[in-house]
Design a protein around this motif. Structure first.
Motif, PDB file in Angstrom:
ATOM      1  N   SER A 164       0.898  -1.267  -0.033  1.00  0.00           N
ATOM      2  CA  SER A 164      -0.073  -0.030   0.016  1.00  0.00           C
ATOM      3  C   SER A 164       0.707   1.372  -0.181  1.00  0.00           C
ATOM      4  N   ARG A 165       1.835   1.312   0.785  1.00  0.00           N
ATOM      5  CA  ARG A 165       2.684   2.568   0.715  1.00  0.00           C
ATOM      6  C   ARG A 165       3.475   2.488  -0.488  1.00  0.00           C
ATOM      7  N   ILE A 166       3.824   1.411  -1.221  1.00  0.00           N
ATOM      8  CA  ILE A 166       4.751   1.570  -2.380  1.00  0.00           C
ATOM      9  C   ILE A 166       3.547   2.113  -3.511  1.00  0.00           C
ATOM     10  N   THR A 167       2.333   1.574  -3.317  1.00  0.00           N
ATOM     11  CA  THR A 167       1.427   1.919  -4.339  1.00  0.00           C
ATOM     12  C   THR A 167       1.155   3.417  -4.255  1.00  0.00           C
ATOM     13  N   ASP A 168       0.906   3.865  -2.904  1.00  0.00           N
ATOM     14  CA  ASP A 168       0.664   5.378  -2.648  1.00  0.00           C
ATOM     15  C   ASP A 168       1.542   6.401  -3.237  1.00  0.00           C
ATOM     16  N   PHE A 169       3.040   5.899  -3.185  1.00  0.00           N
ATOM     17  CA  PHE A 169       4.230   6.421  -3.521  1.00  0.00           C
ATOM     18  C   PHE A 169       4.028   6.487  -5.125  1.00  0.00           C
ATOM     19  N   GLU A 221      -6.608  -1.083  -7.844  1.00  0.00           N
ATOM     20  CA  GLU A 221      -7.039  -2.311  -7.573  1.00  0.00           C
ATOM     21  C   GLU A 221      -6.805  -2.328  -5.996  1.00  0.00           C
ATOM     22  N   GLN A 222      -5.833  -1.669  -5.592  1.00  0.00           N
ATOM     23  CA  GLN A 222      -5.588  -1.522  -3.783  1.00  0.00           C
ATOM     24  C   GLN A 222      -6.809  -1.192  -3.175  1.00  0.00           C
ATOM     25  N   LYS A 223      -7.429  -0.121  -3.786  1.00  0.00           N
ATOM     26  CA  LYS A 223      -8.634   0.336  -3.036  1.00  0.00           C
ATOM     27  C   LYS A 223     -10.107  -0.320  -3.434  1.00  0.00           C
ATOM     28  N   GLY A 224      -9.897  -1.563  -4.580  1.00  0.00           N
ATOM     29  CA  GLY A 224     -11.196  -2.030  -5.136  1.00  0.00           C
ATOM     30  C   GLY A 224     -11.970  -1.439  -5.772  1.00  0.00           C
ATOM     31  N   ALA A 225     -11.443  -0.211  -6.647  1.00  0.00           N
ATOM     32  CA  ALA A 225     -12.313   0.734  -7.410  1.00  0.00           C
ATOM     33  C   ALA A 225     -12.167   0.624  -8.597  1.00  0.00           C
ATOM     34  N   HIS A 226     -11.707  -0.716  -9.436  1.00  0.00           N
ATOM     35  CA  HIS A 226     -11.906  -0.686 -10.795  1.00  0.00           C
ATOM     36  C   HIS A 226     -13.154  -1.089 -11.103  1.00  0.00           C
ATOM     37  N   ILE A 227     -13.460  -0.493 -12.434  1.00  0.00           N
ATOM     38  CA  ILE A 227     -14.787  -0.828 -13.062  1.00  0.00           C
ATOM     39  C   ILE A 227     -15.167  -2.299 -13.020  1.00  0.00           C
ATOM     40  N   ALA A 228     -16.298  -2.882 -12.527  1.00  0.00           N
ATOM     41  CA  ALA A 228     -16.696  -4.155 -12.651  1.00  0.00           C
ATOM     42  C   ALA A 228     -18.037  -4.082 -13.366  1.00  0.00           C
ATOM     43  N   VAL A 229     -18.123  -5.058 -14.286  1.00  0.00           N
ATOM     44  CA  VAL A 229     -19.599  -5.408 -14.844  1.00  0.00           C
ATOM     45  C   VAL A 229     -20.160  -6.637 -13.987  1.00  0.00           C
ATOM     46  N   GLU A 230     -21.095  -6.589 -13.199  1.00  0.00           N
ATOM     47  CA  GLU A 230     -21.543  -7.671 -12.569  1.00  0.00           C
ATOM     48  C   GLU A 230     -22.857  -8.115 -12.769  1.00  0.00           C
ATOM     49  N   VAL A 231     -23.454  -8.002 -14.204  1.00  0.00           N
ATOM     50  CA  VAL A 231     -24.772  -8.282 -14.745  1.00  0.00           C
ATOM     51  C   VAL A 231     -24.881  -9.965 -13.973  1.00  0.00           C
ATOM     52  N   LEU A 232     -24.292 -10.830 -14.405  1.00  0.00           N
ATOM     53  CA  LEU A 232     -24.408 -12.184 -14.126  1.00  0.00           C
ATOM     54  C   LEU A 232     -23.906 -12.390 -12.808  1.00  0.00           C
ATOM     55  N   LEU A 235      -4.022  -4.529   2.865  1.00  0.00           N
ATOM     56  CA  LEU A 235      -3.924  -3.412   1.953  1.00  0.00           C
ATOM     57  C   LEU A 235      -4.708  -2.281   2.389  1.00  0.00           C
ATOM     58  N   ASP A 236      -4.488  -1.027   2.130  1.00  0.00           N
ATOM     59  CA  ASP A 236      -5.157   0.024   2.612  1.00  0.00           C
ATOM     60  C   ASP A 236      -6.470   0.357   1.523  1.00  0.00           C
ATOM     61  N   THR A 237      -7.485  -0.380   1.706  1.00  0.00           N
ATOM     62  CA  THR A 237      -8.630  -0.242   0.756  1.00  0.00           C
ATOM     63  C   THR A 237      -9.586   0.891   1.059  1.00  0.00           C
ATOM     64  N   GLU A 238      -9.379   1.733   2.069  1.00  0.00           N
ATOM     65  CA  GLU A 238     -10.226   2.810   2.506  1.00  0.00           C
ATOM     66  C   GLU A 238     -10.119   3.898   0.969  1.00  0.00           C
ATOM     67  N   ASN A 284     -14.499   8.877  -0.387  1.00  0.00           N
ATOM     68  CA  ASN A 284     -15.909   8.828  -1.260  1.00  0.00           C
ATOM     69  C   ASN A 284     -16.627   9.845  -0.841  1.00  0.00           C
ATOM     70  N   PRO A 285     -17.259  10.807  -1.648  1.00  0.00           N
ATOM     71  CA  PRO A 285     -17.928  11.958  -1.432  1.00  0.00           C
ATOM     72  C   PRO A 285     -18.994  11.754  -0.343  1.00  0.00           C
ATOM     73  N   ASP A 286     -19.591  10.648  -0.476  1.00  0.00           N
ATOM     74  CA  ASP A 286     -20.786  10.131   0.378  1.00  0.00           C
ATOM     75  C   ASP A 286     -20.450  10.097   1.771  1.00  0.00           C
ATOM     76  N   ASP A 287     -19.256   9.495   1.756  1.00  0.00           N
ATOM     77  CA  ASP A 287     -18.830   9.270   3.531  1.00  0.00           C
ATOM     78  C   ASP A 287     -18.568  10.749   4.024  1.00  0.00           C
ATOM     79  N   ASN A 288     -18.037  11.612   3.277  1.00  0.00           N
ATOM     80  CA  ASN A 288     -17.986  12.847   4.171  1.00  0.00           C
ATOM     81  C   ASN A 288     -19.422  13.588   4.238  1.00  0.00           C
ATOM     82  N   GLU A 289     -20.383  13.476   3.505  1.00  0.00           N
ATOM     83  CA  GLU A 289     -21.596  13.948   3.909  1.00  0.00           C
ATOM     84  C   GLU A 289     -22.387  13.018   4.948  1.00  0.00           C
TER      85      GLU A 289
END
Length: 182
Positions: free
Chosen positions: A10-15, A69-80, A167-170, A173-178
């Motif tokens: 996570s530190r390497i990825t953040d760098f 990928e570290q944040k689990g934020a890649h686009i995913a299509v989960e129709v099935l 991994l730092d997955t946090e 998210n603007p919704d979290d701040n609200e």
């Protein structure tokens, strides 16, 4: 052990992500300076197009690739898959890390070979009267793909061991701040 490795990754990825952001900032400054000099003083910066295309854009796109990928934020299509039971979804996700690791491993090896080849021939481009060395920029791809490989391989091993990745997955998210403001 897995969590310690995850924290290090996570530190390497953040760098790497900071390097990507720095690439974007430098690109903006370089282009702005070129425009000001071109239209204000009739003196464009030599090589701007090549430097932006081969350095800044490559750094911005590939070096921080593993961040999503570290944040689990890649686009995913989960129709099935969203219709499957949770235990099947978990195993599909787990084994997809192995498939991703193989793909990114191949990309890392291939782009490393290309970078070394470009280094040996001293690849450059001539723009105007200026020769701009490019071979260094070819190394950004295997760095980005290699870091992505490490992240997905780590996630796969954690899946096999039923361990936390560390991994730092946090995510920001603007919704979290609200929600916190309420």
């Amino acid at each position: 052990m897995m969590q310690a490795i995850g924290r290090l990754l996570s530190r390497i990825t953040d760098f790497a992500t900071v390097l990507g952001a720095l690439g974007i900032a430098l690109m903006m400054l370089h282009i702005t300076l070129d425009v000001v000099l071109r239209f204000g003083f009739d003196y464009p910066l030599p090589g701007t197009i090549s430097i932006v295309s081969y350095y800044y854009m490559v750094i911005a796109a590939f070096v921080p690739l593993a961040f999503a990928e570290q944040k689990g934020a890649h686009i995913a299509v989960e129709v099935l898959t969203e219709r499957f039971p949770p235990w099947i979804q978990k195993h599909l996700a787990g084994w997809s890390y192995l498939i991703s690791a193989v793909a990114f491993g191949l990309l890392t090896v291939r782009t490393w070979g290309e970078a070394v080849s470009k280094m040996h021939i001293g690849a450059s481009v001539v723009q105007g009267e200026t020769s701009i060395p490019l071979w260094q920029s070819y190394f950004f791809l295997p760095v980005g793909f290699g870091l992505m490989l490490l992240i997905v391989a780590h996630k796969f091993v954690a899946y096999l061991l039923s361990a936390e990745t560390g991994l730092d997955t946090e995510r920001a998210n603007p919704d979290d701040n609200e929600a916190e403001a309420d």
